[in-house]
Design a protein around this motif. Structure first.
Motif, mmCIF file in Angstrom:
data_model
loop_
_atom_site.group_PDB
_atom_site.id
_atom_site.type_symbol
_atom_site.label_atom_id
_atom_site.label_comp_id
_atom_site.label_asym_id
_atom_site.label_seq_id
_atom_site.Cartn_x
_atom_site.Cartn_y
_atom_site.Cartn_z
ATOM 1 N N ARG A 50 0.817 -1.216 0.000
ATOM 2 C CA ARG A 50 0.000 0.000 0.000
ATOM 3 C C ARG A 50 0.851 1.266 0.000
ATOM 4 O O ARG A 50 0.397 2.329 -0.431
ATOM 5 C CB ARG A 50 -0.922 -0.046 1.242
ATOM 6 C CG ARG A 50 -1.717 1.192 1.573
ATOM 7 C CD ARG A 50 -2.767 1.497 0.540
ATOM 8 N NE ARG A 50 -3.422 2.765 0.837
ATOM 9 C CZ ARG A 50 -2.913 3.940 0.533
ATOM 10 N NH1 ARG A 50 -1.753 4.042 -0.084
ATOM 11 N NH2 ARG A 50 -3.589 5.046 0.820
ATOM 12 N N GLN A 57 5.819 -2.131 -6.127
ATOM 13 C CA GLN A 57 4.404 -2.316 -5.771
ATOM 14 C C GLN A 57 3.763 -3.381 -6.640
ATOM 15 O O GLN A 57 3.056 -4.261 -6.136
ATOM 16 C CB GLN A 57 3.653 -0.974 -5.913
ATOM 17 C CG GLN A 57 2.215 -1.013 -5.393
ATOM 18 C CD GLN A 57 1.190 -1.424 -6.441
ATOM 19 O OE1 GLN A 57 1.486 -1.438 -7.643
ATOM 20 N NE2 GLN A 57 0.003 -1.763 -5.996
ATOM 21 N N LYS A 61 2.182 -6.768 -5.311
ATOM 22 C CA LYS A 61 0.734 -6.912 -5.487
ATOM 23 C C LYS A 61 0.410 -8.276 -6.094
ATOM 24 O O LYS A 61 -0.505 -8.970 -5.626
ATOM 25 C CB LYS A 61 0.223 -5.779 -6.382
ATOM 26 C CG LYS A 61 -1.278 -5.729 -6.617
ATOM 27 C CD LYS A 61 -1.998 -5.394 -5.338
ATOM 28 C CE LYS A 61 -3.414 -4.949 -5.558
ATOM 29 N NZ LYS A 61 -3.535 -3.564 -5.937
ATOM 30 N N THR A 228 -9.162 8.434 -0.031
ATOM 31 C CA THR A 228 -7.764 8.040 0.049
ATOM 32 C C THR A 228 -6.938 9.238 -0.405
ATOM 33 O O THR A 228 -7.507 10.273 -0.787
ATOM 34 C CB THR A 228 -7.471 6.754 -0.754
ATOM 35 O OG1 THR A 228 -6.128 6.334 -0.484
ATOM 36 C CG2 THR A 228 -7.636 6.948 -2.254
ATOM 37 N N ARG A 230 -3.289 10.866 -2.422
ATOM 38 C CA ARG A 230 -2.139 10.724 -3.301
ATOM 39 C C ARG A 230 -1.313 12.002 -3.207
ATOM 40 O O ARG A 230 -1.813 13.035 -2.744
ATOM 41 C CB ARG A 230 -2.591 10.503 -4.758
ATOM 42 C CG ARG A 230 -3.308 9.162 -4.996
ATOM 43 C CD ARG A 230 -2.376 7.977 -4.813
ATOM 44 N NE ARG A 230 -3.016 6.712 -5.175
ATOM 45 C CZ ARG A 230 -3.634 5.907 -4.325
ATOM 46 N NH1 ARG A 230 -3.757 6.249 -3.041
ATOM 47 N NH2 ARG A 230 -4.157 4.771 -4.741
ATOM 48 N N HIS A 267 -3.478 0.309 -7.109
ATOM 49 C CA HIS A 267 -3.616 0.008 -5.670
ATOM 50 C C HIS A 267 -4.995 -0.547 -5.314
ATOM 51 O O HIS A 267 -5.318 -0.667 -4.131
ATOM 52 C CB HIS A 267 -3.308 1.253 -4.837
ATOM 53 C CG HIS A 267 -1.841 1.570 -4.790
ATOM 54 N ND1 HIS A 267 -0.988 0.983 -3.884
ATOM 55 C CD2 HIS A 267 -1.077 2.377 -5.561
ATOM 56 C CE1 HIS A 267 0.251 1.429 -4.080
ATOM 57 N NE2 HIS A 267 0.216 2.277 -5.102
ATOM 58 N N CYS A 269 -8.022 -2.638 -4.165
ATOM 59 C CA CYS A 269 -7.997 -3.619 -3.068
ATOM 60 C C CYS A 269 -7.939 -5.061 -3.581
ATOM 61 O O CYS A 269 -8.803 -5.479 -4.343
ATOM 62 C CB CYS A 269 -9.257 -3.439 -2.233
ATOM 63 S SG CYS A 269 -9.367 -4.602 -0.872
HETATM 64 C C1 HEM Z 1 -15.021 -3.843 3.139
HETATM 65 C C2 HEM Z 1 -13.735 -4.058 3.368
HETATM 66 C C3 HEM Z 1 -12.644 -3.368 2.602
HETATM 67 C C4 HEM Z 1 -12.656 -2.166 1.964
HETATM 68 C C5 HEM Z 1 -13.813 -1.170 1.851
HETATM 69 C C6 HEM Z 1 -11.351 -1.981 1.380
HETATM 70 C C7 HEM Z 1 -10.980 -0.896 0.627
HETATM 71 C C8 HEM Z 1 -9.733 -0.695 0.067
HETATM 72 C C9 HEM Z 1 -9.357 0.428 -0.740
HETATM 73 C C10 HEM Z 1 -10.259 1.609 -1.089
HETATM 74 C C11 HEM Z 1 -8.060 0.265 -1.102
HETATM 75 C C12 HEM Z 1 -7.248 1.190 -2.033
HETATM 76 C C13 HEM Z 1 -6.507 2.230 -1.251
HETATM 77 C C14 HEM Z 1 -5.844 3.229 -2.172
HETATM 78 O O1 HEM Z 1 -5.856 3.090 -3.408
HETATM 79 O O2 HEM Z 1 -5.289 4.209 -1.651
HETATM 80 C C15 HEM Z 1 -7.610 -0.976 -0.517
HETATM 81 C C16 HEM Z 1 -6.352 -1.465 -0.630
HETATM 82 C C17 HEM Z 1 -5.956 -2.651 -0.067
HETATM 83 N N1 HEM Z 1 -6.748 -3.573 0.596
HETATM 84 FE FE1 HEM Z 1 -8.680 -3.390 1.016
HETATM 85 N N2 HEM Z 1 -10.570 -3.070 1.673
HETATM 86 C C18 HEM Z 1 -11.329 -3.948 2.415
HETATM 87 C C19 HEM Z 1 -10.965 -5.185 2.880
HETATM 88 C C20 HEM Z 1 -9.755 -5.754 2.656
HETATM 89 C C21 HEM Z 1 -9.397 -7.082 3.063
HETATM 90 C C22 HEM Z 1 -10.351 -8.097 3.746
HETATM 91 C C23 HEM Z 1 -8.094 -7.267 2.713
HETATM 92 C C24 HEM Z 1 -7.240 -8.471 2.883
HETATM 93 C C25 HEM Z 1 -7.669 -9.713 2.830
HETATM 94 C C26 HEM Z 1 -7.637 -6.029 2.085
HETATM 95 C C27 HEM Z 1 -6.360 -5.795 1.607
HETATM 96 C C28 HEM Z 1 -5.951 -4.632 0.962
HETATM 97 C C29 HEM Z 1 -4.578 -4.372 0.540
HETATM 98 C C30 HEM Z 1 -3.363 -5.291 0.755
HETATM 99 C C31 HEM Z 1 -4.578 -3.134 -0.099
HETATM 100 C C32 HEM Z 1 -3.360 -2.386 -0.713
HETATM 101 C C33 HEM Z 1 -3.288 -2.727 -2.180
HETATM 102 C C34 HEM Z 1 -2.243 -1.918 -2.913
HETATM 103 O O3 HEM Z 1 -1.785 -0.883 -2.383
HETATM 104 O O4 HEM Z 1 -1.875 -2.318 -4.024
HETATM 105 N N3 HEM Z 1 -8.684 -5.154 2.062
HETATM 106 N N4 HEM Z 1 -8.651 -1.548 0.183
#
Ligand code: HEM
Length: 322
Positions: A50, A57, A61, A228, A230, A267, A269
């Motif tokens: 993240r 990244q 990823k 979020t 940037r 990025h 999710c």
């Molecule tokens: C309702 C639950 C969730 C929501 C609303 C959510 C939402 C998000 C969002 C909006 C981002 C993008 C952030 C950005 O671009 O600045 C993100 C990234 C991420 N989420 Fe989720 N997430 C949720 C649950 C989860 C779960 C359950 C996991 C793991 C099993 C997870 C793992 C990640 C990871 C590792 C990233 C970083 C990805 C990257 O930077 O390439 N998230 N999430």
């Protein structure tokens, strides 16, 4: 970095911001927050998918997606039901419901990462402390507590032996990178999934629809992670306007035209499937008393909307609105 953030709030501006070659997830002059330098949180923060951009990244990823994909829907669902039944067994107050919502995603991941079974409550507290020091706007005390929690989480992860952790190690090809990003999974899952469960429970109180429809409605109408950030890595343009190097951009994930509940672009999710399965299983296991939902406040957070339920007698005049 200038004080006033640029705001991206239309579908087009959000898509542009989240796929912009000159916008990064961290300011170039501060890749790790100053308050974390010299603490155990420094190396974790610097290793998180993240918090990185570019080739590092995208490689990380792919590794994380492969590790998460390795677990099928049925396994995630069954693990969630088992963990939820254990956690919900002692649920008798609104405050415990709030804690359950944070604890469930953390404990499901902990189960599959193979984090030792003793003291799950302490684990959840450590993850919540860590979230506070990673999320924007943490106070000096919160940053300090988060740094301590990071060290404890690192020690716990060194003993982990679950299949999700083995997969992360294999896919990342580096054990300390896998440990940092396993901690990252705990922190990323915690607030978003707690917000999705809490908001779905509130909506279920207002509408007679299936749990799947309610979850979809929350994600489309009021995503639990609503913004979020940037940062411009060089002088550039966004949405037809100039952006100076270092300037921050506040990206609204709910626009009038589209909801970006799980983000967009590089990025985006990787945990969406997990989040939906965990939230759905939680709703099916929970046996809520309607009065637990009647008083809530929003979690103090710049980017997450998580209802925190409490008993009426605590603050009779403090009622949240969905
Ligand atoms: C309702 C639950 C969730 C929501 C609303 C959510 C939402 C998000 C969002 C909006 C981002 C993008 C952030 C950005 O671009 O600045 C993100 C990234 C991420 N989420 Fe989720 N997430 C949720 C649950 C989860 C779960 C359950 C996991 C793991 C099993 C997870 C793992 C990640 C990871 C590792 C990233 C970083 C990805 C990257 O930077 O390439 N998230 N999430």
């Amino acid at each position: 970095m200038t004080a006033c953030p640029f705001s991206a709030a239309s579908r087009q501006a959000v898509r542009e911001a989240l796929s912009h070659p000159h916008l990064g997830v961290r300011p170039t002059d501060e890749p790790v927050p100053m308050a974390l330098i010299g603490t155990p949180a420094q190396s974790i923060f610097a290793s998180l998918v993240r918090m990185n951009d570019g080739v590092r990244q995208s490689e990380l990823k792919l590794a994380i997606e492969a590790a998460l994909d390795w677990h099928g829907d049925d396994e995630i669902r069954q693990t969630t039901v088992d963990v939820a039944q254990r956690l919900a067994g002692s649920l008798t107050t609104a405050e415990q419901l709030t804690w359950f919502n944070y604890a469930l995603p953390v404990c499901v991941l902990a189960e599959l990462l193979g984090i030792a079974h003793r003291d799950r409550a302490t684990l959840v507290d450590e993850v919540l402390d860590f979230v506070r020091c990673i999320a924007p706007g943490g106070s000096a005390e919160q940053m300090a507590a988060g740094a301590v929690a990071a060290g404890k989480l690192q020690l716990r992860m060194q003993q982990a032996d679950g299949r999700l952790f083995e997969q992360l190690c294999q896919q990342c090809g580096d054990r300390s990178l896998a440990i940092a990003n396993a901690i990252g999974l705990l922190f990323q899952a915690c607030e978003g999934t707690a917000g999705l469960i809490g908001k779905t429970l509130l909506l279920a109180n207002q509408r007679h629809q299936s749990a799947e429809e309610l979850i979809l409605a929350v994600l489309q109408q009021s995503p639990p992670i609503h913004t979020t950030r940037r940062f411009a890595v060089e002088d550039t343009w966004l949405d037809g306007k100039p952006l100076a190097k270092g300037q921050s951009v506040l990206v609204h994930l709910k626009t009038p035209e589209e909801s970006f509940a799980f983000g967009y672009g590089a990025h985006r999710c990787p945990g969406e499937r997990w989040a939906r399965i965990i939230a759905l299983a939680a709703i099916s296991v929970l046996n809520i008393k309607p009065e637990w939902l009647s008083h809530f406040r929003w979690r103090v957070s710049q980017n997450a909307r998580v209802p925190e339920f409490y008993s009426a007698k605590e603050h009779a005049d403090d009622r949240g609105d969905f």
